[in-house]
Design an enzyme around this catalytic site. Structure first.
Site, PDB file in Angstrom:
ATOM      1  N   GLY A   1       0.926  -1.139   0.084  1.00  0.00           N
ATOM      2  CA  GLY A   1      -0.034  -0.021   0.057  1.00  0.00           C
ATOM      3  C   GLY A   1       0.893   1.244  -0.133  1.00  0.00           C
ATOM      4  O   GLY A   1       1.982   1.263   0.381  1.00  0.00           O
TER       5      GLY A   1
ATOM      6  N   HIS B   1      -1.594   7.315   7.649  1.00  0.00           N
ATOM      7  CA  HIS B   1      -1.001   7.964   6.718  1.00  0.00           C
ATOM      8  C   HIS B   1      -1.529   9.486   6.297  1.00  0.00           C
ATOM      9  O   HIS B   1      -1.043  10.605   6.471  1.00  0.00           O
ATOM     10  CB  HIS B   1      -0.242   7.313   5.408  1.00  0.00           C
TER      11      HIS B   1
ATOM     12  N   CYS C   1       6.325  -0.589   6.692  1.00  0.00           N
ATOM     13  CA  CYS C   1       6.204   0.419   6.012  1.00  0.00           C
ATOM     14  C   CYS C   1       7.059   0.985   4.978  1.00  0.00           C
ATOM     15  O   CYS C   1       8.131   0.957   5.343  1.00  0.00           O
ATOM     16  CB  CYS C   1       5.674   1.724   7.061  1.00  0.00           C
ATOM     17  N   LEU C   2       6.733   1.474   3.722  1.00  0.00           N
ATOM     18  CA  LEU C   2       7.671   1.843   2.828  1.00  0.00           C
ATOM     19  C   LEU C   2       8.623   3.028   3.229  1.00  0.00           C
ATOM     20  O   LEU C   2       9.510   3.399   2.674  1.00  0.00           O
ATOM     21  CB  LEU C   2       7.208   2.340   1.275  1.00  0.00           C
TER      22      LEU C   2
END
Ligand code: CO
Length: 167
Positions: free
Chosen positions: A54, A154, A108-109
């Site tokens: 995502g 986010h 999480c990226l």
């Protein structure tokens, strides 16, 4: 309407946790046109290049209430597809129901090289708009429910690190 971004397709740099933009609340999308479509295209290119599940717009520095989720197809040992790729493009999402609690490991990226266990609702119903502004609604549980809640955070300037009791 036409924007200068219109001609591009591009992988964007992903902001990392220390960037203050990731701590801001994103704004509601009010224009459903070419620049929104371009933003979403860029987000998919960026998500694919980073191999994530995502991505939310603020992670590429755009403070708009947009996120995407892609759960990859699953295959059996013979390479036959068991379940297809699922893609969710959510504009102005809002949870309308959250139920139960489950803990799952997340990454999480924007926090490369780190994973942690996070408690979240086990089942959610989310409403949003699609690229054309049309209302959409999904009910999800398991992995998808967790990813939807992670990406929604986010948009509120919250990182999953904030939800870990002992990082
Ligand atoms: Co994330």
């Amino acid at each position: 309407m036409y924007t200068i971004l219109g001609a591009w397709m591009s992988i964007q740099p992903i902001l990392t946790a220390e960037n203050k933009l990731l701590r801001q609340k994103s704004k509601k999308v009010t224009r459903f046109g070419d620049s929104l479509r371009q933003l979403v295209d860029d987000m998919y290119d960026t998500l694919h290049s980073a191999n994530g599940l995502g991505l939310a717009a603020p992670q590429i520095g755009v403070l708009q209430r947009v996120f995407i989720v892609e759960i990859p197809a699953e295959y059996d040992e013979k390479g036959k597809e068991i379940s297809p790729t699922e893609r969710y493009t959510l504009i102005n999402p809002e949870f309308i129901r959250m139920r139960g609690e489950a803990e799952m490991e997340e990454g999480c990226l924007s926090v490369p090289g780190f994973r942690g266990r996070v408690k979240r609702a086990v089942e959610v119903t989310i409403k949003a708009q699609d690229l054309h502004g049309k209302p959409i609604r999904y009910r999800a549980d398991g992995l998808l429910a967790h990813v939807l809640q992670h990406e929604y955070d986010h948009l509120e300037g919250v990182l999953y690190l904030d939800r870990i009791e002992s990082p």
